[in-house]
Each structure stands twice: as structure tokens, then as C-alpha cells.
Write an enzyme that holds these catalytic residues in place. Structure first.
Site, PDB file in Angstrom:
ATOM      1  N   TYR A 186       0.836  -1.211   0.000  1.00  0.00           N
ATOM      2  CA  TYR A 186       0.000   0.000   0.000  1.00  0.00           C
ATOM      3  C   TYR A 186       0.868   1.257   0.000  1.00  0.00           C
ATOM      4  O   TYR A 186       0.414   2.311   0.398  1.00  0.00           O
ATOM      5  CB  TYR A 186      -0.951   0.016   1.193  1.00  0.00           C
ATOM      6  CG  TYR A 186      -2.098  -0.973   1.111  1.00  0.00           C
ATOM      7  CD1 TYR A 186      -3.054  -0.871   0.102  1.00  0.00           C
ATOM      8  CD2 TYR A 186      -2.244  -1.988   2.057  1.00  0.00           C
ATOM      9  CE1 TYR A 186      -4.115  -1.762   0.028  1.00  0.00           C
ATOM     10  CE2 TYR A 186      -3.306  -2.882   1.997  1.00  0.00           C
ATOM     11  CZ  TYR A 186      -4.232  -2.765   0.982  1.00  0.00           C
ATOM     12  OH  TYR A 186      -5.289  -3.637   0.917  1.00  0.00           O
ATOM     13  N   ASP A 245      -1.495  -9.001   9.794  1.00  0.00           N
ATOM     14  CA  ASP A 245      -0.602 -10.024   9.278  1.00  0.00           C
ATOM     15  C   ASP A 245       0.151  -9.402   8.115  1.00  0.00           C
ATOM     16  O   ASP A 245      -0.455  -9.151   7.078  1.00  0.00           O
ATOM     17  CB  ASP A 245      -1.476 -11.194   8.774  1.00  0.00           C
ATOM     18  CG  ASP A 245      -0.828 -12.541   8.947  1.00  0.00           C
ATOM     19  OD1 ASP A 245       0.345 -12.597   9.317  1.00  0.00           O
ATOM     20  OD2 ASP A 245      -1.536 -13.536   8.710  1.00  0.00           O
ATOM     21  N   HIS A 272       4.407  -6.984  -4.474  1.00  0.00           N
ATOM     22  CA  HIS A 272       3.040  -6.894  -4.998  1.00  0.00           C
ATOM     23  C   HIS A 272       2.406  -5.635  -4.441  1.00  0.00           C
ATOM     24  O   HIS A 272       2.892  -5.033  -3.494  1.00  0.00           O
ATOM     25  CB  HIS A 272       2.232  -8.106  -4.533  1.00  0.00           C
ATOM     26  CG  HIS A 272       2.266  -8.248  -3.049  1.00  0.00           C
ATOM     27  ND1 HIS A 272       3.194  -9.034  -2.384  1.00  0.00           N
ATOM     28  CD2 HIS A 272       1.554  -7.631  -2.070  1.00  0.00           C
ATOM     29  CE1 HIS A 272       3.033  -8.923  -1.086  1.00  0.00           C
ATOM     30  NE2 HIS A 272       2.056  -8.070  -0.859  1.00  0.00           N
ATOM     31  N   TYR A 279     -11.312  -0.121  -0.447  1.00  0.00           N
ATOM     32  CA  TYR A 279     -11.297   0.488   0.895  1.00  0.00           C
ATOM     33  C   TYR A 279      -9.956   1.176   1.147  1.00  0.00           C
ATOM     34  O   TYR A 279      -9.822   1.918   2.110  1.00  0.00           O
ATOM     35  CB  TYR A 279     -11.584  -0.582   1.964  1.00  0.00           C
ATOM     36  CG  TYR A 279     -10.381  -1.268   2.555  1.00  0.00           C
ATOM     37  CD1 TYR A 279      -9.679  -2.222   1.840  1.00  0.00           C
ATOM     38  CD2 TYR A 279      -9.934  -0.957   3.831  1.00  0.00           C
ATOM     39  CE1 TYR A 279      -8.570  -2.850   2.376  1.00  0.00           C
ATOM     40  CE2 TYR A 279      -8.817  -1.576   4.377  1.00  0.00           C
ATOM     41  CZ  TYR A 279      -8.142  -2.530   3.644  1.00  0.00           C
ATOM     42  OH  TYR A 279      -7.038  -3.136   4.175  1.00  0.00           O
ATOM     43  N   ARG A 280      -8.985   0.978   0.255  1.00  0.00           N
ATOM     44  CA  ARG A 280      -7.620   1.424   0.495  1.00  0.00           C
ATOM     45  C   ARG A 280      -6.837   1.070  -0.758  1.00  0.00           C
ATOM     46  O   ARG A 280      -7.198   0.137  -1.463  1.00  0.00           O
ATOM     47  CB  ARG A 280      -7.104   0.619   1.692  1.00  0.00           C
ATOM     48  CG  ARG A 280      -5.707   0.852   2.183  1.00  0.00           C
ATOM     49  CD  ARG A 280      -5.462  -0.120   3.339  1.00  0.00           C
ATOM     50  NE  ARG A 280      -4.151   0.013   3.927  1.00  0.00           N
ATOM     51  CZ  ARG A 280      -3.654  -0.827   4.837  1.00  0.00           C
ATOM     52  NH1 ARG A 280      -4.385  -1.849   5.267  1.00  0.00           N
ATOM     53  NH2 ARG A 280      -2.451  -0.650   5.337  1.00  0.00           N
TER      54      ARG A 280
END
Lengths: 539, 539
Positions: free
Chosen positions: A94, A153, A401, A484-485
Site C-alpha cells: 500500500y 498479518d 506486490h 477500501y484502500r
């Protein structure tokens, strides 16, 4: 070893002045400007790795106190230098520790890593942004605390950073949505003023970590997934260690059972009768390419998957179609009674079968810790990284990723429909994801799918991947599924989807941005919110 | 029958134009200007009744649709007319339907009373502001729904109004905090634009009532206890009817047991092992003046209450010191197991005794409905009004009251300390409240005390009462206890207490006010937030 980068629109002289002021404030060793140091502030999983669009920092500065944060912010404001606050910068997939806007100065809060308070009676804590889940776990264990944290996690991230990005974990609903489990914030605003939310606004209040809402508007929410301030303290509610853990598994025979499985799960969770994050999966919809040749053939065939063919495969193999694991926390007799009640409800699905898990009294022994899925017990871990790492079965480790994580309705029909649509779109776009899975996240009352999009560090391939993911974001939005993000590369694209009434949400977000950060120095572009002078550059 | 009042700073001609425009929009019969009609928009429980400071409306207008709300707001903006939106205006004791600022036009949303959606699978609803708890209950019953609402006591208010004022109810923690149980809002902003929060920002999203947070900053909180917009729709999560209800009672012998009682309760609630709002009380700290002459003498004596004397009284009478009722919802075997687990924990308090309540399978029969405390079963009622009404034991009905509701820590020590401080202050100030009680509200992880302050409609007496309550607010703030909500008469005083860093919270609230409502037309002064042109008049 000064690197050549400058914040956009800032002269070399002004930047040098700012750097000097920051060095005077935090000490020269905590201001990073060399290429060698700044390499550590690149996003290791960037989908732009090595390309001109890669988002790079012009410098980084690491304060040790709120006063230093105030000083840094004021200097930045004076010279119009964009700052990008990070907690531990570990949200790989992210964006990591790289800024959203190239030329920003990373405000690295790693040194502010104090656990300021743990209240055993009220099961809460107050921490600084640099406190990681590992730090917090160690702090609690060293003091013999009976309190659990809810950990994501992997667990090397910051409690504050994870909550502000809306991360989640595995234990009970009241804890596993990390932003919702917070209580009270301290924020340094763009002008250097300190705001405390909730009961923190009342001097001497004893309920800053007990009552979330304070008096008047609740401001906390606007500091989540935004760029309105630098969060320097945050309270969290902790989970007092329950007496035992129990997990039970439901297996049902038919494809369409998913509708009733989710409905039953909804009833249980909405009546407080199941606690942990459930897992729901089907061997007919595996997470990795199937090894069984028949199933591989079904999944490789052109067109949509045929539920009847999957059903026939499952029957030939003597497998259940769906497997759903439920997790319970509480006194031994309570978790047994909850599981019995759950079985009674799932028994309404014809052919449902059940497998009792082990009743695990708590706390865990060291041997037990070694074999459980640690986050379900509030224990941080980096075991997640075995996925994609070099191993016997995976000789070529991945390059990393980024995540694609749309929110879908918490219904069985939506699980099937999202699988169908995403699979079809991925094929059309030649996205390197073949197969999807039922939800891995259940927060609020929706499901969140979380899919890894592998980067290659080969510009041509990554460029195609980015374009395909932008297209996938649009297709999902057309079906009513929004993310959501997301990683910085896609923040504008995702915000574009939230377009009701000519993007009124973004227009309001940006009116608040202008009111709280008129010079636009904090995290320009984060979550698609740009300061006034950069709105033309929206990507 | 035009009344003589005008909005401050608005000419008679401009006001007449606005009234004409509103009549054209909503129909003449829905624009109220006569004294007779406007009398209905007075706060029946006003602590200023009949005095010059009483907050009075200049007119009222009742739209039937969002489009009409947009038109009304735009006309108000054109002429600088303050609007005061109400849902049903039934929050007696916190201001009723009267505006915070005299001369405002009440925007009465009572006609917008549609239940727009009920989702049985996901246990949620979407409603308009005029929908009362009674309306919603009837709607669900008529359709054979198995969903419960969480209702406050009394239940004639609006789901939306109650949530925005941060009201609460009696069932499980996830439902009884009404603002927290909402999911998704639609808001008409001061310029007439429509904002939808959360997933409502994604056109065609199917999760508006399932996922609260959307993407980017969560804006919902700023529309709670504020004046930034007119909420025209709001989603709520509903409680699927559980299989059974069970209540058990714990009695302990000693004054100081309260410390361990609250600690045990905290553990249970924080581990999801108790569900309903608990009741905790002591006959030594009665809610009404004691009839027992010995206890009356103890409570009437000068100085603080003597715990040892209360202890001796309790022992002479053969009473427990504390009585605590816990409530559980779930399958019969689950609620029994939960109660057993609770008893095992409370048994650590020496001398603790237990009384099992009745296991009540659900749904309730009509006979059962007649005898239970309805809000614990999600059933709206007005039975609360028996307090203060004319009856055999109370021949002089009260004139009404306003509420004083400080937040205190959820600890036994705070319960005792708050009783001592508030009792002493009330005596010093000659406040007509003699005796206090342990918490009646447990939201978030704090306790909220809720005390009625009786108004008399005798100006001299009410004036003294107001001054005394202002002083009590200050004394409580000095002890770190702030109010969670208050009547308009005290909104500025309470906001003054939330003064951390030179009132930064209010300064930020007002920066957002200026950004979203630059003309300051919506509810000036509500929760102490004033538009720029009225900040000098802060009271």
C-alpha cells in the site's frame, strides 16, 4: 552526499535553510539527504520501480518529540515544503515509506516509539506512532499484562499507522477493525498547533482512552486516510485475554450453499454469537493455480466458470463445496455453547457437516505459540512473508506486490458475482491473477476481498499491470464495488470512482484540506486529496 | 396571524420574500408563522421559560423531500436566515424543538418520515429524519421482520435525531450507542449540495449500509452534535432477534466492592461475555430521597457521606451494599453458560450472592411485553414519563427538567468520587438534587451519569438553577469530567470546558464551520459552534 532532489517549487537556498533549521531542531544525524539514506525511503513494492513516475523523497527527518514535530511542520510551512509523515512505513503493498508526491520530505516518526500508558483495569493503551505491534507485544509481556493487541498479518507495522490506513486483524469485531478500536488522538496540525480529540480536549480528563466522542463534532474520522495533520499519539482499546479459544468448521456440499452460509454467519456475528474473523473457502475456487488436472482444465477453459462443472468435480472428489471456520473466545463452557448454537443454525443447510476444533485454554504455552496462526491470538509475526519467499515449492521469489481490495456486500450472491466479474476482467486484461477466493476480510458488515497484484520491476510489464488494474478498478466500480484502500499509484483513480454528485466527497475533503492546511504542506495527493495549488495536477 | 419576530439582521421585506419562496416550494400550509403555530416550537422544558433569554423560532417550515430541503437552504443562504433543522424535536431535557439561536427558522423534517429500506439479510435500514422509533417498530412488525431496533427511553424520538445527539439505548454494545450503530448518511450542505458519506459516495454501491468508512477521510463524525449540514437520510444496523434473553443479579456486601464489581464488569463486556446495559445500584445511595428515617438522617447530615455509616446501615438492614444486574442475549444454552462464567468471576468478591433471572425465549408474547422493561427488548415506549407525572405517590407533577450528564471513568473509584463531589457541590449550590446514583449509561468504555435538573417556570428559581448548574459544570470539569451532551442553555458553557490548547477543538470546529457553511446559516451556536459573524456573541 547531498542528493540532487528538491521539493517542487522550492529553491535550493530555501531548502538548504529548511534542512539547517531541522538539523538544529532534531540533530544533524536525524536529517537524511544522501542518496544512500533516501534509498531506504523508496517503496520496495512500487509498481513504478525505477520509472520516472516513481514517487521519491527529497529528504527525510526523524523527530523524537511532539515539540520537534511542531518545529518541523512550522519550518515546512514557512518554505512551502511538502511533508509526508510515516509511522514505521511498513505497509508494503500500500505504498511503504515512500511519499505520494515526489519531492516531499518524509517525516519519519520511528523514534517516537514510546508506550505512554497501559491501563489494565480499562484495557487500553496510549502510544506514539513509532510503536510497532512487536514493541507493544513485548511491552505487555514484560509487565505481565493480561491484555492482547489485535495484530495485522504481518505484525511489524505501527499501531497508529495501521489504524490510520484502516488496517485490520483477526480477533473479535470490536478489536480487529483497527481504526474503530482507537480511542483518542493527538494531532499536530499544519500550522504546528496541537489538537487532542474526544475527551483529550478536556484538560485533566481521565477518559481520553475511554470515551471516544467527546462533545460536539467527532473529528477523529477526518484524520483517517487523509492528510490533515500529523498524528502523534493515539489510544487503543485492548482485548483482555479470554479464558479459551475454540474453532469449529462447517462443511457444506453445494455451490449455492454460500448464500445460506453467509446469511447464517451474518446472524451469528450480528448477535455476538461468533467472534473471530471467519475463513470461508472452497477447493473448487483455490487461491493458487490448482494442481489437480481436472480442476486446472475447468479453470483454464474459455468463458466463465461453470458452477455445475465445479459441483461435479467436487462430487467426484468427495469434497465439500464450502468449508467455513468459525472462531470463538471465552470461558470453555461458553465457547462450547456458542459452537453448539452455531451448528444448530448451520444444520438448516442440507448435508452440512461439522468438525470440532480443539478447545485451547489460554494463555498459550510456548509450544502452542509455535504452531498456531499467531494473529488469532494477538501475537505479532512475520510468517506471512513465507508467501512469495524462496522455498522448495517456490524457487523464484516474487518481487513484491500491491494490493487490490474492493469492498463487496456480505452476501453469498456477491461472493459468487465478484469472483465471476473479477475473473472475467482479469482474463480480458491479461492480469496475472487467475483465480479468486471468497472474502478474507470481514469488517463492518461488508466483505473485503484482498488480492495481490505481483510487480515485476520490468517497466514494460509493470506499465501494463498498472493500466490493467486501473481498468479493473473501473469495472468493479461499475458493479458497485469500491476499494477500501489502495497504493499511492492508484489513489486518484480510486477517489475518481467515489464520484456521487460530481465528486462532492472529494470537494468537501478538499474544502476541509484548505481550512486545516491552507498551504497544502501535508502529504499532497494522499488518498486523492490535493492542496489547492496542485489540484490541476491530479492524476 | 404573522408573528412579529424576525431573524436577526434580516429585514422584514427579505424575510417576507423568503417565506414566500418557501411557501412556493413546500406549500403555504407547511410554513408556520403564527404565534399559535410557533408556540409548538418552544422547548417545553426550557430553563428560560417565559424569560427574555428563551430561544424562540421566527418561523418554521416543513419540507417533504430532499429537493425541498435544498430549495429551503438555498433561499436561507440568499437572505442570511438562520435555519434550525429538527427531526422530531422530541429530545426533551436537551432542548426539544426550539432553536439554539433566537430568530432561527425551524426546519422541521417531520414529514420526511419514510422507511426507505430494510435489509433482512444484512440487518440494516435506511430512514428519513422524521421516522420515529414507534414508526420503525411498526414498520418492522407489519412486515414480519425479525429485526430489532435499539430504542432510547422514551421512544417517540427520531432514529436520526437521537443518533446525531448521541443518544443511547439498552441492548448490546454494538447497537445501544446510536451514533456508532449508524452506517451511511446523506446530508444537504449549506449551499444546497448533497453529500453522501461512506460507500454512498460510490454511485451504485451496494454497501452504503454495510461498510461505514468508505475511502479517504470518514466525514460522518463531523455531522454529529454539530451544525454543518442537514442530515436527510441515515442508515442503521439492526439487531437480529436473538433466541432468548436472560438477566442475572449479583449482590455484594461491602461499600468498596464497587471497585471489583466494575473491574469484573469491564472484563466481561470487553470480552463480549455480557451484552445488555447493566444496572448497578445501592439502596444506600437511592435515586430518590430515602424513606427510611435512619438513611434519611445519614443523607441529611452535614458534610460528606460516611461510607462506614452507610455500611453499618446496610448491615443493620440485612441488605447487600451493591446490586448489579447483567443482561445476556443469545441461544438458551449460551446465555446460561455466560451467566455461569460471570458468576465464577464475581465469586472472587467475598460474600457475593447471585439471583438467577428468568430465561425468556423470544419473541415475547403480548403478556410478556406488558410486564418487561420494553427498551431491553427493542420495543419503544413512553412509560418513562410516569416519572414526574401526577400519581398517588407524586401528587405534584413536575414542570420538566433538563439533563446534566457528565462522563466519568468506568471504575468503581470514579463512581464513588463522582457521587461525593457532585453531592457536595449540589449542597453548596443549593441545587435541588440531594442524592446521586451509580451510572445509568455505559457507552464506549466510560460511564455516563444522567441527572435530572428540575425546572420550575419561576424565573427567579430557574435563574438560580441555571447559575448553579453552570458552576457544577465547572466543578466537574476541574475533576476531569465533561458532559457528553447538554441543553442549548449550556452548550457554550460546556464547550468552554473543552479548552485544551486555548480551545483548539472549538477553533478547528469553527474552521470547518466556515469551510462548509461560510454564511453561517445552519443552527448557529449549536454545541457551542458559532458562525464567524456571531462569534463575538458567544455566551
Amino acid at each position: 552526499m547531498q542528493n540532487g532532489r528538491l521539493p517542487p517549487g522550492v529553491s535550493a537556498r530555501d531548502f538548504a535553510r529548511a534542512l539547517a533549521a531541522w538539523k538544529a531542531s532534531v540533530g544533524a544525524r536525524w536529517v537524511y539527504t544522501s542518496d544512500e539514506d533516501l534509498d531506504l525511503y523508496r517503496d520496495a513494492y512500487s509498481p513504478f520501480w525505477g520509472e520516472p513516475e516513481e514517487r521519491l523523497a527529497a529528504a527525510a527527518v526523524a523527530p523524537d518529540s511532539v515539540e520537534q514535530v511542531q518545529q518541523i511542520v512550522r519550518v515546512a510551512g514557512e518554505h512551502g515544503i511538502p511533508l509526508y509523515p510515516i509511522s514505521t512505513g511498513r505497509n508494503l503493498g500500500y505504498g511503504g515509506c515512500a511519499p505520494t508526491y515526489t519531492g516531499s520530505v518524509v517525516l519519519d516518526l520511528k523514534r517516537m516509539n514510546r508506550v505512554l500508558e497501559v491501563d489494565e483495569y480499562n484495557a487500553s493503551c496510549l502510544v506514539e506512532p513509532g510503536v510497532s505491534y512487536f514493541d507493544m507485544y513485548r511491552h505487555l509481556k514484560e509487565r505481565g499484562s493480561k491484555l492482547w493487541i489485535d495484530v495485522p498479518d504481518p505484525g511489524w507495522g505501527s499501531l497508529i499507522g495501521n489504524a490510520l490506513d484502516h488496517g485490520g486483524g483477526y480477533t473479535a469485531p470490536a478489536y480487529r477493525n483497527h481504526f474503530e478500536a482507537h480511542c483518542g488522538m493527538e494531532i499536530v496540525l499544519a500550522d504546528g498547533e496541537i489538537l487532542r480529540t474526544g475527551m483529550g480536549a478536556l484538560p485533566g480528563a481521565k477518559t481520553w482512552q475511554q470515551y471516544k466522542f467527546g462533545y460536539g463534532p467527532s473529528l477523529d474520522g477526518i484524520f483517517k486516510q487523509s492528510n490533515y495533520g500529523v498524528v502523534t499519539k493515539m489510544g487503543f482499546w485492548l482485548f483482555p485475554e479470554p479464558e479459551a479459544y475454540f474453532s469449529g468448521t462447517v462443511m457444506t456440499p453445494r455451490h449455492d450453499d454460500i448464500v445460506k452460509i453467509v446469511e447464517t454467519f451474518n446472524y451469528l456475528e450480528n448477535t455476538m454469537a461468533v467472534h473471530g474473523l471467519p475463513s470461508m473457502y472452497s477447493q473448487a475456487y483455490p487461491m493458487t493455480p490448482p494442481t489437480d488436472p481436472e480442476l486446472l482444465a475447468l479453470h483454464s477453459a474459455p468463458g466463465d466458470l461453470d458452477p455445475a462443472a465445479l459441483q461435479a468435480w467436487v462430487e467426484r472428489k468427495g469434497l465439500p463445496f464450502w468449508t467455513c471456520s468459525l472462531k470463538f473466545y471465552g470461558a470453555p463452557n461458553v465457547v462450547r455453547a456458542l459452537w453448539d448454537a452455531a451448528k444448530a443454525r448451520f444444520a438448516a443447510i442440507p448435508g452440512a457437516q461439522f468438525r470440532d476444533g480443539e478447545l485451547i485454554p489460554l494463555p498459550l504455552s510456548p509450544e502452542q505459540i509455535a504452531r498456531v496462526h499467531k494473529p488469532e491470538f494477538g501475537i505479532p509475526s512475520l510468517e506471512m512473508f513465507y508467501i512469495g519467499a524462496r522455498s522448495e515449492t517456490s524457487p523464484n521469489p516474487s518481487n513484491g506486490h500491491f494490493w487490490f481490495s474492493p469492498i463487496i456486500p456480505r452476501t453469498g450472491a456477491a461472493v459468487i458475482e465478484a469472483n465471476r466479474v473479477i475473473r472475467r476482467t482479469a482474463r480480458e486484461l491479461d492480469l496475472p491473477i487467475l483465480i479468486f477466493s471468497p472474502p478474507v476480510g470481514s469488517w463492518s458488515r461488508a466483505f473485503i476481498l484482498v488480492l495481490a497484484m505481483p510487480i515485476t520491476r520490468v517497466p514494460e510489464t509493470d506499465r501494463r499491470l498498472r493500466a490493467a488494474v486501473r481498468q479493473l478498478i473501473k469495472v468493479c466500480a461499475e458493479h458497485g464495488w469500491g476499494e477500501y484502500r489502495t497504493a499511492p499509484a492508484f489513489m486518484d483513480t480510486v477517489m475518481d470512482m467515489y464520484s456521487y454528485n460530481d465528486h462532492i466527497q472529494r470537494r468537501v475533503d478538499e474544502r476541509i484540506k484548505d481550512a486545516l492546511d491552507p498551504k497544502g504542506i501535508l502529504s499532497p495527493g494522499r488518498y486523492g486529496i490535493w492542496p489547492q495549488h496542485l489540484r490541476q495536477g491530479r492524476r
